[in-house]
Design an enzyme around this catalytic site. Structure first.
Site, PDB file in Angstrom:
ATOM      1  N   LYS A 154       0.645  -1.066   0.019  1.00 18.47           N
ATOM      2  CA  LYS A 154       0.047   0.146  -0.179  1.00 18.47           C
ATOM      3  C   LYS A 154       0.646   1.443   0.280  1.00 18.47           C
ATOM      4  CE  LYS A 154      -3.091  -3.113   0.262  1.00 18.47           C
ATOM      5  NZ  LYS A 154      -2.724  -4.113  -0.842  1.00 18.47           N
TER       6      LYS A 154
ATOM      7  N   GLU B  76      -3.609   6.545   8.434  1.00 21.34           N
ATOM      8  CA  GLU B  76      -4.125   7.229   7.992  1.00 21.34           C
ATOM      9  C   GLU B  76      -5.680   8.138   8.721  1.00 21.34           C
ATOM     10  OE1 GLU B  76      -6.500   5.134   4.471  1.00 21.34           O
ATOM     11  OE2 GLU B  76      -4.410   5.038   3.331  1.00 21.34           O
TER      12      GLU B  76
ATOM     13  N   HIS C 155     -15.699  -7.794   6.020  1.00 22.74           N
ATOM     14  CA  HIS C 155     -14.515  -7.515   5.205  1.00 22.74           C
ATOM     15  C   HIS C 155     -14.965  -8.296   3.968  1.00 22.74           C
ATOM     16  CE1 HIS C 155     -12.850  -4.205   6.594  1.00 22.74           C
ATOM     17  NE2 HIS C 155     -11.999  -5.137   7.749  1.00 22.74           N
TER      18      HIS C 155
ATOM     19  N   ARG D 198      -6.117  -8.095 -10.335  1.00 23.08           N
ATOM     20  CA  ARG D 198      -6.476  -9.810 -10.376  1.00 23.08           C
ATOM     21  C   ARG D 198      -7.772  -9.490 -11.371  1.00 23.08           C
ATOM     22  NH1 ARG D 198      -7.478  -9.222  -5.040  1.00 23.08           N
ATOM     23  NH2 ARG D 198      -9.831  -8.670  -4.961  1.00 23.08           N
TER      24      ARG D 198
HETATM   25  C1  MV4 Z   1     -10.622   2.533   5.305  1.00 18.68           C
HETATM   26  C2  MV4 Z   1     -11.007   2.919   6.001  1.00 18.68           C
HETATM   27  C3  MV4 Z   1     -11.801   4.265   6.895  1.00 18.68           C
HETATM   28  N1  MV4 Z   1     -10.583   5.248   6.391  1.00 18.68           N
HETATM   29  N2  MV4 Z   1      -9.623   3.507   4.889  1.00 18.68           N
HETATM   30  C4  MV4 Z   1     -11.183  -1.936   4.558  1.00 18.68           C
HETATM   31  C5  MV4 Z   1      -9.974  -2.913   4.027  1.00 18.68           C
HETATM   32  C6  MV4 Z   1      -9.067  -2.003   3.123  1.00 18.68           C
HETATM   33  N3  MV4 Z   1      -9.630  -1.931   1.528  1.00 18.68           N
HETATM   34  C7  MV4 Z   1      -9.808   0.292   3.254  1.00 18.68           C
HETATM   35  N4  MV4 Z   1     -10.620  -0.580   4.396  1.00 18.68           N
HETATM   36  C8  MV4 Z   1     -10.625   0.381   4.767  1.00 18.68           C
HETATM   37  N5  MV4 Z   1     -10.248   1.475   4.333  1.00 18.68           N
HETATM   38  C9  MV4 Z   1      -9.462   4.446   5.591  1.00 18.68           C
HETATM   39  N6  MV4 Z   1      -8.519   5.437   5.612  1.00 18.68           N
HETATM   40  C10 MV4 Z   1     -12.923   1.545   6.264  1.00 18.68           C
HETATM   41  C11 MV4 Z   1     -12.127   0.747   5.948  1.00 18.68           C
HETATM   42  C12 MV4 Z   1     -13.486  -0.024   5.245  1.00 18.68           C
HETATM   43  C13 MV4 Z   1     -14.287  -0.655   4.562  1.00 18.68           C
HETATM   44  C14 MV4 Z   1     -13.652  -0.608   3.016  1.00 18.68           C
HETATM   45  C15 MV4 Z   1     -14.413  -0.772   1.794  1.00 18.68           C
HETATM   46  C16 MV4 Z   1     -14.735  -1.570   2.075  1.00 18.68           C
HETATM   47  C17 MV4 Z   1     -14.955  -2.641   3.755  1.00 18.68           C
HETATM   48  C18 MV4 Z   1     -14.672  -1.936   4.314  1.00 18.68           C
HETATM   49  C19 MV4 Z   1     -15.135  -2.288   5.658  1.00 18.68           C
HETATM   50  C20 MV4 Z   1     -15.010  -1.646   6.987  1.00 18.68           C
HETATM   51  C21 MV4 Z   1     -13.042  -1.040   7.163  1.00 18.68           C
END
Ligand code: MV4
Length: 480
Positions: A115, A199, A234, A291
Site C-alpha cells: 500500500k 490515515e 471485509h 486481478r
Molecule cells: C479505510 C476506511 C476508513 N478510513 N481507510 C478496509 C479494507 C481495506 N481495503 C481498506 N479498508 C478501509 N479503509 C480509511 N482511511 C475504512 C475501510 C473499511 C472498508 C473499506 C471498504 C469496504 C469495507 C470496509 C469495511 C470496514 C472498513
C-alpha cells in the site's frame, strides 16, 4: 494462443474456460484430490491433479503448475482470483518459462501489493488520497504527533495488508501505542511484514471501485464503477453497477483517477482501483487490485463486454477494441455471493452434501456457479458456491428480479447465505440506496431472518389451508 491452463477451481475456473472455448482456445484444468469430480475438471479439455486437498499442497504450488503447463505445451496461464493471482513471483516465473501470465507484469503486482509503494507511485498524479502519512511508522512518539495533526479518529493500516487485516481504528492518543503494537503484531503474523502507516479514519464510507483495462500499446480505459459497500467482516456480499450515488461528473472524475493509477504502475490487463467515498461525495484512492475480481459480472452486464475475452486479447498483444468514448452504461446489475455459511449461526461454514441444487433460470438471471447436485462441499477452500447476478433496465427491476431468483434457487443439505441475500434485497436502506460499509453491522441479526422465515411459513400455511378448504368444497359438489 492455442492452449490456456486455468490455475484455479470453482466458478471462476469455469467462467474463464467458458470464454476460452468461445474463442476456440483449448483448456487445461488443474485440481486437488478433493476436487477430482469437480465441474471445472470435467469442463476442461485436459486435467491434471496437482496434489492434496489443502491449497498449499495443490492450487498454490506455482512451480508444479508451471511444470504441468510446460509438459502440456500450454501458451498461457489464467490465475483467476485468489490463489496465485496476485503472486508477483509466480507471474515472474511464468514469464521466465515462456508462458504468458494473463495479468499485469510482476512489477505492477508487487508495487500495488504494498500500500505504501502504491501511494508512492500515484503521488506524482493528481489523485485524491486520504490525509495521512506516506511512509511506515517506526517511532511511536513521532507517530503520535502526526496522528494528533491529522486528528482522531485515525486508522492504522498494514502496508502489506488488504482485506482489513492489521487495521486498527484509534479514537484517542491514549489508545495509540497499544493499537499500533497490535497492528504491527497482526501484520507481522499475517504478512511477515510489520510495516504500518496512519490515515485519517473515514467513518461512514462507501466502497466504490473502478474497473480498468490496459493494453500493451499504452491504451487504458475504465469500465465505470461497482458499488461494494454491502460487506461483512471485509467479505463482500452484494455488489452492483452502476452505483446509485455517482453523478455522471463524479463517475468521469473517478474513472479518470483510476486510469491514472493504472498508468502510474504501467498496468496491463484487467485491474480494479478501489476508492472510499465519504458522505460529501469526496473520493479517496485506497488501493489497486491487480486481478480479475469476483464481482466482474456486474460490469460485464452493464457494458456488454466479456472481461475475460479482453484479458486474453490483451495478453496476446492486441490493441483494445473499445475506446472510452464508445462505452456507455446500459441498465443495472446486482450480484449476490452465495456462500456455504449459516447466516443464522454467525455465518459459520456449512459443509456437507448438496442433496438438492437447482439454479434459477430466466431472462436477466445469470448464475456463475462452481458446484452441482450430489457434490460434497470441501472444507479446504473459500466457501463461495456461486454468484447470482440479475440484470434489469433499472435498479428496482434488478432488485425485484434478484428477490424472485433467490426464491427459485433450491439448496438442500447445507446452509447458505441466500436468506441473508433476501434480507438485504428487501431492506429499506438497501432499496433506497442510502447505505454505507456499516450496513450489515447496523441492520442485520439472525433474529430478523428467523422472524422473516416464520412469517413466510405462516403465509405458506395460510395458503395451504385456503387450498384445502377450496378442495373440500369442490369434492363435496354433487356429481351430475
Ligand atoms: C479505510 C476506511 C476508513 N478510513 N481507510 C478496509 C479494507 C481495506 N481495503 C481498506 N479498508 C478501509 N479503509 C480509511 N482511511 C475504512 C475501510 C473499511 C472498508 C473499506 C471498504 C469496504 C469495507 C470496509 C469495511 C470496514 C472498513
Amino acid at each position: 494462443m492455442k492452449k490456456i491452463l486455468v490455475a484455479n477451481r470453482g466458478e471462476i475456473a469455469i467462467r474463464v474456460m467458458k470464454t476460452a472455448k468461445k474463442m476456440g482456445i483449448k483448456t487445461v484444468a488443474i485440481f486437488s484430490k478433493a476436487d477430482r469430480n469437480a465441474p471445472h475438471v470435467k469442463m476442461a479439455d485436459e486435467a491434471v491433479c496437482v496434489g492434496e486437498a489443502p491449497s498449499n499442497q495443490s492450487y498454490l504450488l506455482g512451480d508444479k503448475i508451471i511444470e504441468v503447463a510446460k509438459n502440456l505445451q500450454v501458451d498461457a496461464i489464467h490465475p483467476g482470483y485468489g490463489f496465485l493471482s496476485e503472486n508477483a513471483d509466480f507471474a515472474e516465473k511464468c514469464e521466465a518459462n515462456n508462458i504468458i501470465f494473463i495479468g499485469p507484469k510482476s512489477k505492477a503486482i508487487r508495487m500495488m501489493g504494498n500500500k505504501l509503494a502504491a501511494k508512492d507511485a500515484v503521488k506524482e498524479y493528481d489523485i485524491p488520497m486520504v490525509p495521512g502519512v506516506d511512509e511506515a511508522i517506526t517511532d511511536v512518539e513521532k507517530a503520535k504527533i502526526i496522528a494528533a495533526e491529522i486528528g482522531f479518529p485515525i486508522l492504522i493500516k498494514a502496508a502489506a495488508g488488504g482485506g482489513g487485516k492489521g487495521m486498527r481504528v484509534v479514537e484517542s492518543e491514549a489508545d495509540f501505542e497499544f493499537q499500533m503494537n497490535r497492528a504491527i503484531g497482526e501484520a507481522t503474523s499475517a504478512f511477515g511484514d510489520g510495516s504500518v502507516f496512519i490515515e485519517k479514519y473515514v467513518s461512514s464510507p462507501r466502497h466504490i471501485e473502478i474497473q480498468v483495462m490496459a493494453d500493451a500499446h499504452g491504451n487504458i480505459i475504465h469500465l465505470f464503477e461497482r458499488e461494494c459497500s454491502i460487506q461483512r467482516r471485509h467479505q463482500k456480499v452484494v455488489e452492483e453497477a452502476p452505483s446509485s450515488v455517482l453523478t455522471p461528473e463524479l463517475r468521469e472524475k473517478m474513472g479518470e483517477a483510476a486510469v491514472l493509477v493504472a498508468k502510474s504502475c504501467a498496468y496491463l490487463g484487467a485491474g480494479t482501483v478501489e476508492f472510499l467515498l465519504d458522505e460529501n461525495l469526496n473520493f479517496y484512492f485506497l488501493e489497486m487490485n491487480t486481478r480479475l475480481q469476483v464481482e466482474h459480472p456486474v460490469t460485464e452486464l452493464i457494458t456488454g463486454l466479456d472481461l475475460v475475452e479482453m484479458q486474453i486479447q490483451i495478453a496476446r498483444g492486441e490493441v483494445l477494441k473499445v475506446k472510452q468514448e464508445d462505452l456507455h452504461i446500459k441498465g443495472h446489475a446486482v450480484e449476490l455471493r452465495i456462500y456455504a455459511e449459516d447466516p443464522l449461526n454467525d455465518f459459520l461454514p456449512s459443509v456437507g452434501n448438496l442433496e438438492k441444487y437447482q439454479l434459477p433460470v430466466g431472462e436477466g438471471i445469470r448464475v456463475d456457479n462452481g458446484y452441482e447436485e450430489g457434490m460434497d462441499i470441501p472444507i479446504y477452500y473459500d466457501p463461495m458456491l456461486a454468484k447470482l447476478i440479475t440484470y434489469g433496465k433499472n435498479r428496482e427491476e434488478a432488485i425485484q428480479l434478484m428477490i424472485e431468483a433467490i426464491a427459485k434457487y433450491e439448496v438442500k443439505g447445507i446452509q447458505t447465505t441466500l436468506p441473508f441475500g433476501a434480507f438485504v434485497m428487501q431492506h429499506q436502506a438497501f432499496q433506497s440506496g442510502n447505505f454505507d460499509t456499516h450496513f450489515v453491522k447496523k441492520y442485520f441479526s439472525a433474529k430478523i431472518i428467523h422472524a422473516q422465515q416464520k412469517q413466510e411459513a405462516e403465509v405458506a400455511a395460510l395458503i395451504a389451508l385456503q387450498q384445502y378448504l377450496k378442495d373440500q368444497k369442490t369434492l363435496r359438489l354433487p356429481k351430475i
